[in-house]
Design a protein around this motif. Structure first.
Motif, mmCIF file in Angstrom:
data_model
loop_
_atom_site.group_PDB
_atom_site.id
_atom_site.type_symbol
_atom_site.label_atom_id
_atom_site.label_comp_id
_atom_site.label_asym_id
_atom_site.label_seq_id
_atom_site.Cartn_x
_atom_site.Cartn_y
_atom_site.Cartn_z
ATOM 1 N N TYR A 1 -8.268 -13.644 2.341
ATOM 2 C CA TYR A 1 -7.392 -13.749 1.167
ATOM 3 C C TYR A 1 -5.926 -13.394 1.469
ATOM 4 C CZ TYR A 1 -11.350 -14.502 -1.950
ATOM 5 O OH TYR A 1 -12.447 -15.036 -2.581
ATOM 6 N N VAL A 2 -5.723 -12.419 2.349
ATOM 7 C CA VAL A 2 -4.352 -11.962 2.611
ATOM 8 C C VAL A 2 -3.778 -12.681 3.832
ATOM 9 C CG1 VAL A 2 -2.899 -9.943 3.103
ATOM 10 C CG2 VAL A 2 -4.875 -9.733 1.556
ATOM 11 N N ASP A 3 -4.486 -12.597 4.968
ATOM 12 C CA ASP A 3 -3.927 -13.150 6.205
ATOM 13 C C ASP A 3 -3.916 -14.676 6.190
ATOM 14 O OD1 ASP A 3 -3.828 -10.506 6.925
ATOM 15 O OD2 ASP A 3 -5.603 -10.583 8.206
ATOM 16 N N LEU A 4 -4.948 -15.294 5.618
ATOM 17 C CA LEU A 4 -4.987 -16.758 5.584
ATOM 18 C C LEU A 4 -4.313 -17.315 4.319
ATOM 19 C CD1 LEU A 4 -5.906 -19.605 6.426
ATOM 20 C CD2 LEU A 4 -8.119 -19.120 5.343
ATOM 21 N N ILE A 5 -4.828 -16.985 3.146
ATOM 22 C CA ILE A 5 -4.355 -17.630 1.914
ATOM 23 C C ILE A 5 -2.961 -17.131 1.521
ATOM 24 C CG2 ILE A 5 -4.880 -18.140 -0.513
ATOM 25 C CD1 ILE A 5 -6.934 -19.330 1.372
ATOM 26 N N GLY A 6 -2.667 -15.849 1.777
ATOM 27 C CA GLY A 6 -1.316 -15.362 1.511
ATOM 28 C C GLY A 6 -1.162 -14.528 0.245
ATOM 29 N N PHE A 7 -2.263 -13.963 -0.268
ATOM 30 C CA PHE A 7 -2.148 -13.092 -1.450
ATOM 31 C C PHE A 7 -1.355 -11.830 -1.111
ATOM 32 C CE2 PHE A 7 -5.646 -15.661 -3.007
ATOM 33 C CZ PHE A 7 -5.359 -15.730 -4.371
ATOM 34 N N ILE A 8 -0.710 -11.294 -2.135
ATOM 35 C CA ILE A 8 0.027 -10.034 -2.052
ATOM 36 C C ILE A 8 -0.927 -8.895 -2.424
ATOM 37 C CG2 ILE A 8 2.005 -8.723 -2.937
ATOM 38 C CD1 ILE A 8 2.799 -11.303 -1.445
ATOM 39 N N VAL A 9 -0.938 -7.838 -1.608
ATOM 40 C CA VAL A 9 -1.786 -6.677 -1.908
ATOM 41 C C VAL A 9 -1.036 -5.748 -2.862
ATOM 42 C CG1 VAL A 9 -2.997 -4.679 -0.954
ATOM 43 C CG2 VAL A 9 -2.918 -6.829 0.345
ATOM 44 N N SER A 10 -1.593 -5.533 -4.051
ATOM 45 C CA SER A 10 -0.998 -4.586 -5.001
ATOM 46 C C SER A 10 -1.515 -3.180 -4.765
ATOM 47 C CB SER A 10 -1.317 -4.996 -6.443
ATOM 48 O OG SER A 10 -0.601 -6.147 -6.796
ATOM 49 N N HIS A 11 -2.777 -3.081 -4.353
ATOM 50 C CA HIS A 11 -3.364 -1.778 -4.034
ATOM 51 C C HIS A 11 -4.614 -2.025 -3.200
ATOM 52 C CE1 HIS A 11 -4.726 2.374 -4.396
ATOM 53 N NE2 HIS A 11 -5.942 1.866 -4.539
ATOM 54 N N GLU A 12 -4.895 -1.120 -2.259
ATOM 55 C CA GLU A 12 -6.183 -1.187 -1.578
ATOM 56 C C GLU A 12 -6.631 0.213 -1.206
ATOM 57 O OE1 GLU A 12 -6.138 -3.431 2.152
ATOM 58 O OE2 GLU A 12 -4.017 -2.993 2.369
ATOM 59 N N ASP A 13 -7.941 0.389 -1.261
ATOM 60 C CA ASP A 13 -8.543 1.634 -0.793
ATOM 61 C C ASP A 13 -9.881 1.271 -0.165
ATOM 62 O OD1 ASP A 13 -10.438 1.414 -2.902
ATOM 63 O OD2 ASP A 13 -9.034 2.395 -4.265
ATOM 64 N N LYS A 14 -10.721 2.262 0.110
ATOM 65 C CA LYS A 14 -11.952 1.947 0.843
ATOM 66 C C LYS A 14 -12.953 1.146 -0.006
ATOM 67 C CE LYS A 14 -14.344 6.375 0.068
ATOM 68 N NZ LYS A 14 -14.818 5.952 -1.209
ATOM 69 N N ASP A 15 -12.753 1.108 -1.303
ATOM 70 C CA ASP A 15 -13.721 0.450 -2.179
ATOM 71 C C ASP A 15 -13.242 -0.862 -2.790
ATOM 72 O OD1 ASP A 15 -15.709 2.428 -1.927
ATOM 73 O OD2 ASP A 15 -14.568 3.721 -3.284
ATOM 74 N N ALA A 16 -11.945 -1.128 -2.752
ATOM 75 C CA ALA A 16 -11.452 -2.311 -3.471
ATOM 76 C C ALA A 16 -10.086 -2.755 -2.953
ATOM 77 C CB ALA A 16 -11.343 -2.011 -4.972
ATOM 78 N N ILE A 17 -9.813 -4.039 -3.113
ATOM 79 C CA ILE A 17 -8.479 -4.589 -2.868
ATOM 80 C C ILE A 17 -8.048 -5.310 -4.142
ATOM 81 C CG2 ILE A 17 -7.036 -6.038 -1.382
ATOM 82 C CD1 ILE A 17 -9.142 -5.953 0.753
ATOM 83 N N TYR A 18 -6.840 -5.010 -4.606
ATOM 84 C CA TYR A 18 -6.274 -5.655 -5.793
ATOM 85 C C TYR A 18 -5.176 -6.605 -5.333
ATOM 86 C CZ TYR A 18 -8.690 -2.143 -8.589
ATOM 87 O OH TYR A 18 -9.649 -1.358 -9.178
ATOM 88 N N LEU A 19 -5.319 -7.880 -5.674
ATOM 89 C CA LEU A 19 -4.412 -8.917 -5.168
ATOM 90 C C LEU A 19 -3.687 -9.592 -6.320
ATOM 91 C CD1 LEU A 19 -6.959 -10.530 -2.663
ATOM 92 C CD2 LEU A 19 -5.106 -8.930 -2.096
ATOM 93 N N SER B 1 -8.084 -23.397 10.375
ATOM 94 C CA SER B 1 -8.686 -23.852 11.619
ATOM 95 C C SER B 1 -8.338 -22.902 12.762
ATOM 96 C CB SER B 1 -8.180 -25.269 11.880
ATOM 97 O OG SER B 1 -8.646 -25.727 13.095
ATOM 98 N N ASN B 2 -7.062 -22.516 12.858
ATOM 99 C CA ASN B 2 -6.623 -21.585 13.911
ATOM 100 C C ASN B 2 -7.280 -20.219 13.790
ATOM 101 O OD1 ASN B 2 -4.908 -23.389 15.057
ATOM 102 N ND2 ASN B 2 -3.090 -22.094 14.931
ATOM 103 N N MET B 3 -7.528 -19.805 12.549
ATOM 104 C CA MET B 3 -8.005 -18.431 12.316
ATOM 105 C C MET B 3 -9.524 -18.334 12.242
ATOM 106 S SD MET B 3 -5.169 -17.136 9.546
ATOM 107 C CE MET B 3 -5.990 -15.559 9.324
ATOM 108 N N GLY B 4 -10.219 -19.442 12.551
ATOM 109 C CA GLY B 4 -11.686 -19.398 12.545
ATOM 110 C C GLY B 4 -12.298 -19.622 11.172
ATOM 111 N N PHE B 5 -11.524 -20.169 10.241
ATOM 112 C CA PHE B 5 -12.035 -20.400 8.891
ATOM 113 C C PHE B 5 -12.209 -21.895 8.584
ATOM 114 C CE2 PHE B 5 -10.038 -16.140 8.027
ATOM 115 C CZ PHE B 5 -11.197 -15.490 7.613
#
Ligand SMILES: [Fe+2]
Length: 330
Positions: free
Chosen positions: A34-52, A230-234
């Motif tokens: 979601y972040v490295d490929l699609i390009g979403f912005i991370v609003s918050h992340e911790d060990k249990d969740a990522i908010y995009l 394709s480059n990133m294995g997806f």
């Protein structure tokens, strides 16, 4: 049977599709997608969740990925305009005898959990924490540059019943597909925000979560993000497209995330908000005739994420869509 009538004075004011909450098995793999490929912005992340969020979104999140044992959709979220609309929504669901409960959710104002006519879990909120809108902060743009959440699609065993239910809440039917010569509602596109859809219902075992769609700004990004995948294995995660929809006229590509949840990237929607905008009917044969890309694989029609705690029910009869497999077999 005719199509259900519009309701111009709804019991409470839903303004738009807002966010989806998906459980995923491995947040690291999801982040790569979601972040490295699609390009979403991370609003918050911790060990249990990522908010995009997308680059055009000032509200805290439009996609929540929560670590869980089984991939499922926990809820789809809608915005209502004011806190008063939330109160009206609670009263309406209580009166209708449908589940409705107040909950606390991080980064959101007071939130109401409800179930719709067929048991799909929704949540409504009127406010969220704010984050910077990055639409002209090009140094943060990456991948497909997702801008904002546009709509959800659900598979349901009774499309007409969902259509009637959401139209009672003020959703307007923008377009629909019916079998030639019939008023059966096969696919319905319903909207509150003034473009062709906020929520789409298609026939199938359900309710299940078919996809969440995000607008992207430029058509070349469909091809760029596929090259990047394709480059990133997806590469295998690209399921259908790039292509052109009939209803809605959007360019699209569908991808499956590492847990099998489906997202759509799309652009080129139009406005549909004036009182004289009648629903656009598509005969099923005409929708097929206009298609210039190959049909979707069978999996696109039948696979979807389960909703947490909701047992899907089969529709009364099985559909027979033109799948890629049928098309190739002649
Ligand atoms: Fe879609």
């Amino acid at each position: 049977m005719s199509i259900p009538p519009p309701v111009y004075d709804p019991p409470f004011n839903v303004t738009r599709a807002s966010h989806a909450v998906l459980s995923v098995k491995d947040l690291g793999k999801s982040r790569a997608f979601y972040v490295d490929l699609i390009g979403f912005i991370v609003s918050h992340e911790d060990k249990d969740a990522i908010y995009l969020r997308g680059v055009a979104e000032a509200c805290h999140h439009s996609l929540v990925l929560r670590r869980g044992d089984a991939p499922q959709c926990e809820r789809v979220g809608m915005r209502v305009f004011t806190e008063e609309d939330l109160e009206k929504a609670k009263a309406w669901f209580d009166k209708a005898g449908l589940p409705a409960a107040w909950v606390e959710r991080p980064y959101q104002g007071r939130t109401l959990h409800v179930s719709d006519a067929l048991g799909a879990p929704l949540e409504f909120c009127a406010t969220m924490d704010l984050k910077p809108r990055l639409i002209v902060d090009f140094e943060h743009h990456h991948g497909a540059v997702p801008q904002r959440l546009d709509h959800f699609q659900l598979l349901v065993p009774d499309v007409r019943r969902e259509c009637e239910f959401y139209m009672r809440l003020g959703f307007r039917l923008s377009e629909y597909i019916s079998p030639d010569g019939s008023d059966e509602l096969l696919f319905v596109f319903l909207q509150r925000k003034g473009n062709p859809h906020d929520i789409v219902f298609a026939p199938g075992a359900g309710p299940r979560f078919h996809h969440v769609a995000f607008a992207i700004p430029e058509s070349y990004l469909f091809f760029y993000v596929c090259d990047l995948a394709s480059n990133m294995g997806f590469a295998e995660n690209i399921e259908f497209g790039p292509g052109r929809h009939g209803p809605g006229h959007a360019l699209f590509v569908y991808m499956r995330d590492p847990d099998g949840h489906r997202i759509e990237l799309f652009n080129t929607h139009y406005q549909v908000m004036d009182i004289e905008n009648e629903p656009v009917r598509w005969d099923a044969s005409y929708a097929m005739k206009r298609r210039w890309q190959l049909p979707a694989r069978r999996q696109w029609f039948v696979e979807a994420s389960p909703f947490a705690g909701v047992a899907p029910r089969d529709p009364p009869r099985k559909g027979d869509p033109m799948t890629l497999e049928r098309y190739v077999a002649g």
